[in-house]
Scaffold this motif. Structure first.
Motif, PDB file in Angstrom:
ATOM      1  N   UNK A 341       0.817  -1.216   0.000  1.00 56.01           N
ATOM      2  CA  UNK A 341       0.000   0.000   0.000  1.00 56.01           C
ATOM      3  C   UNK A 341       0.848   1.263   0.000  1.00 56.01           C
ATOM      4  N   UNK A 342       2.111   1.158   0.476  1.00 56.07           N
ATOM      5  CA  UNK A 342       3.005   2.317   0.473  1.00 56.07           C
ATOM      6  C   UNK A 342       4.146   2.145  -0.531  1.00 56.07           C
ATOM      7  N   UNK A 343       4.022   1.144  -1.397  1.00 60.42           N
ATOM      8  CA  UNK A 343       5.018   0.957  -2.452  1.00 60.42           C
ATOM      9  C   UNK A 343       6.312   0.356  -1.991  1.00 60.42           C
ATOM     10  N   UNK A 344       6.298  -0.325  -0.852  1.00 59.88           N
ATOM     11  CA  UNK A 344       7.529  -0.907  -0.308  1.00 59.88           C
ATOM     12  C   UNK A 344       7.461  -2.427  -0.375  1.00 59.88           C
ATOM     13  N   UNK A 345       8.613  -3.094  -0.384  1.00 60.42           N
ATOM     14  CA  UNK A 345       8.604  -4.558  -0.334  1.00 60.42           C
ATOM     15  C   UNK A 345       8.340  -5.047   1.072  1.00 60.42           C
ATOM     16  N   UNK A 346       7.667  -6.162   1.185  1.00 56.67           N
ATOM     17  CA  UNK A 346       7.604  -6.821   2.485  1.00 56.67           C
ATOM     18  C   UNK A 346       8.939  -7.498   2.739  1.00 56.67           C
ATOM     19  N   UNK A 347       9.375  -7.489   3.979  1.00 51.87           N
ATOM     20  CA  UNK A 347      10.568  -8.239   4.356  1.00 51.87           C
ATOM     21  C   UNK A 347      10.151  -9.403   5.237  1.00 51.87           C
ATOM     22  N   UNK A 348      11.009 -10.408   5.275  1.00 53.97           N
ATOM     23  CA  UNK A 348      10.751 -11.617   6.057  1.00 53.97           C
ATOM     24  C   UNK A 348      12.022 -11.974   6.812  1.00 53.97           C
ATOM     25  N   UNK A 349      11.884 -12.342   8.065  1.00 57.69           N
ATOM     26  CA  UNK A 349      13.054 -12.663   8.886  1.00 57.69           C
ATOM     27  C   UNK A 349      12.618 -13.629   9.988  1.00 57.69           C
ATOM     28  N   UNK A 350      13.500 -14.549  10.333  1.00 59.18           N
ATOM     29  CA  UNK A 350      13.209 -15.531  11.381  1.00 59.18           C
ATOM     30  C   UNK A 350      14.203 -15.492  12.539  1.00 59.18           C
ATOM     31  N   UNK A 351      15.422 -15.028  12.296  1.00 64.38           N
ATOM     32  CA  UNK A 351      16.430 -14.970  13.357  1.00 64.38           C
ATOM     33  C   UNK A 351      17.293 -13.738  13.188  1.00 64.38           C
ATOM     34  N   UNK A 352      17.865 -13.275  14.291  1.00 64.44           N
ATOM     35  CA  UNK A 352      18.885 -12.230  14.264  1.00 64.44           C
ATOM     36  C   UNK A 352      19.659 -12.278  15.574  1.00 64.44           C
ATOM     37  N   UNK A 353      20.502 -11.278  15.802  1.00 64.46           N
ATOM     38  CA  UNK A 353      21.389 -11.283  16.960  1.00 64.46           C
ATOM     39  C   UNK A 353      20.700 -10.924  18.266  1.00 64.46           C
TER      40      UNK A 353
END
Length: 571
Positions: A341-353
């Motif tokens: 709706x705002x012209x941005x990609x969805x991001x996906x993430x499952x783990x980080x620091x």
């Protein structure tokens, strides 16, 4: 029956004129990239001191290119006393000696670009180290001086000013205010630190702070970086009334409440990123801003990626979603709808620091608040095989979704959370500020295993690693997995290769009907994806070719905790 939601990846809205040619994919790499997070302390140590460094990263970049990622994000490597593993920055325009030199960074950047990898660096704008020259000047300058104005200093409450200005608590535990001693020896003002006492918060109402960060952005952009991951992007600006506030104890430590804390999600913070976007657009090429914004919904997260602000924000709603088909479908729908709706990609993430590794987290049965970590006494710890099976199924689902995906170092090896670190080895400020009540994030930061039969599993040729590696990681070392065609590492390679070949990152998602509520089925381009989150096996769709499965199939049956990619015949 097929249900067509046509939840399109945001490669159509808000495109620039040069991107609208018929049949062309958008040129913006960050819309569909797979970005690999490197935690420098724990990636690869070239010097033998037990701490990872920039030359160590440079030497291993070829293996990341071989893995199939598009970009790397480097957690902080700038000059720091390392009270919070580099998120306490003393000099934003230099490299800490434990990681190397600016010349080492330039060599890393050149090698990455030679290999076709983009490089994103971590920027920490909410606070600095207390060793930063600005803060040191503030301590020796009078009340009301320009030097003090760069940070948030306030008089205390009570007749003698001996009580903090309000009741705010640090994200790491304990009070968020510390009182200083004035140059004349008298008890003085209090300064705000939403994190450790060694991390004083900047005052972002001050133009000098804004100008300094524009200078810092340009310093790294001039060197050729491809973008910035922005730490605590929902922070920076505070409610200037500084009201008392008690957060919801069930909420994540970094925010995400329905009614935002007075130190998170303030409207004025968006002006900061509009300003930064203009700086990035001064440069040729395709530079990107990605925000760490812990907010309560994907609709709120989308506010950070409106066309004149950031390019991406982490999808923590997705990260926090349990392995349940109904809840996963809702968050995927909400994400694709809100971001497009705002012209941005969805991001996906499952783990980080900052979170328990998903090879452990997705199978936990006990409570696991973000930032608290887990220890040897945590209830409901899964066996490693169960945790890994669910983790690879979740990753196979994630990498089939349109948009951009983030991987955290070591997940391609199937690393689990090191919940059994000795107490005397722990280093996270959370452990100390809560007197051991919360374990913190050390368990997901343990150095990587590269070579099974080498000291420190090939991470370092010298001293013991800064955090001890568990013996059970012997069979997870990269050299062992490279030789095993059925390893987690080779599964990741196949997924990334197919994702690129089939252009899934810029595809469209269409849900397919499933009779089983524990099963998700969708198509993306010519790939049909089936994820079984239940406890019983389900049948493979007839007439499809299996491209990959996250765990072995049982004939024509998809077992529990398994995701399958299939070639969809032409209609």
């Amino acid at each position: 029956m097929t249900v067509h939601h046509d939840l399109r990846t945001p490669d159509a809205p808000a495109l620039r004129p040069d991107e609208k040619e018929l049949g062309q994919e958008p040129r913006h790499w960050w819309r569909s990239a797979v970005i690999y997070q490197i935690y420098p302390r724990s990636f690869s140590d070239s010097s033998g001191d037990g701490v990872g460094d920039l030359p160590g990263i440079t030497a291993r970049l070829g293996e990341l290119r071989e893995l199939g990622v598009d970009a790397v994000w480097l957690s902080p490597f700038m000059t720091s006393p390392q009270k919070d593993a580099g998120y306490d920055v003393a000099d934003y325009c230099d490299v800490d000696p434990i990681f190397g030199t600016l010349a080492d960074f330039d060599a890393l950047l050149a090698q990455a670009h030679e290999l076709g990898l983009r490089v994103i660096v971590d920027l920490v704008p909410n606070h600095s180290s207390d060793r930063h020259e600005w803060f040191q000047r503030a301590l020796t300058s009078p009340v009301g001086s320009p030097e003090r104005a760069r940070y948030i200093f306030r008089d205390g409450r009570g007749a003698q000013g001996d009580e903090p200005p309000n009741n705010w608590q640090s994200i790491f535990g304990g009070p968020a205010w510390t009182r200083i001693t004035e140059p004349d020896g008298a008890p003085g003002q209090w300064y705000l630190h939403l994190f450790d006492a060694s991390q004083p918060d900047f005052d972002w109402s001050q133009e000098e702070v804004k100008a300094e960060f524009r200078r810092i952005l340009r310093f790294w952009l001039d060197r050729g970086v491809d973008g910035f991951r922005v730490d605590v992007a929902h922070g920076l600006v505070k409610d200037q009334e500084f009201p008392d506030y008690t957060p919801d104890p069930e909420a994540a430590s970094m925010g995400g409440e329905e009614t935002p804390a007075p130190y998170f999600e303030q409207a004025e913070v968006h002006e900061v990123y509009r300003d930064w976007r203009k700086v990035l657009e001064e440069y040729e090429g395709d530079r990107a801003l990605c925000g760490e914004a812990w907010v309560s919904s994907v609709e709120k997260a989308a506010l950070w990626v409106r066309p004149d602000e950031m390019h991406q924000t982490f999808n923590f709603q997705y990260l926090e979603t349990p392995w349940e088909a109904g809840r996963l479908r809702r968050v995927i729908n909400d994400s694709l709808s809100a971001f497009s709706a705002v012209g941005a990609p969805s991001t996906w993430v499952l783990s980080n620091h900052d979170v328990v590794r998903h090879a452990t987290r997705l199978s936990l049965t006990g409570e696991n608040p973000q930032g608290s970590g887990i220890g040897p006494d945590h209830p409901g710890l899964p066996d490693r095989e169960t945790g890994l099976k669910r983790a690879t199924a979740a990753t196979a689902l994630m990498l089939a979704l349109p948009g951009s995906s983030y991987l955290y170092q070591g997940e391609e090896l199937g690393l689990d959370e090191v919940h059994d670190l000795p107490d005397d080895a722990r280093q996270d400020p959370t452990w100390f500020r809560t007197a051991g009540q919360r374990y913190g994030r050390d368990g997901c930061r343990v150095p990587l295993p590269w070579v099974a039969d080498a000291p420190a599993f090939g991470f370092s040729a010298g001293e013991s690693p800064w955090l001890p590696q568990p013996d059970r990681w012997n069979m997870l070392a990269r050299d062992v997995q490279r030789a095993d065609p059925e390893s987690t590492l080779n599964l990741y390679r196949r997924m990334l290769e197919l994702r690129a070949e089939r252009r899934l990152g810029t595809g469209n998602l269409h849900w397919q009907h499933s009779e089983d509520e524990a099963v998700l089925i969708f198509t993306n381009r010519d790939v049909l994806v089936l994820a079984n989150t239940g406890t019983q096996s389900v049948s493979l769709p007839a007439g499809h070719e299996v491209l990959l499965a996250s765990s072995p199939l049982q004939g024509a049956q998809v077992p529990a905790d398994c995701t399958v990619w299939l070639h969809r015949p032409e209609d």
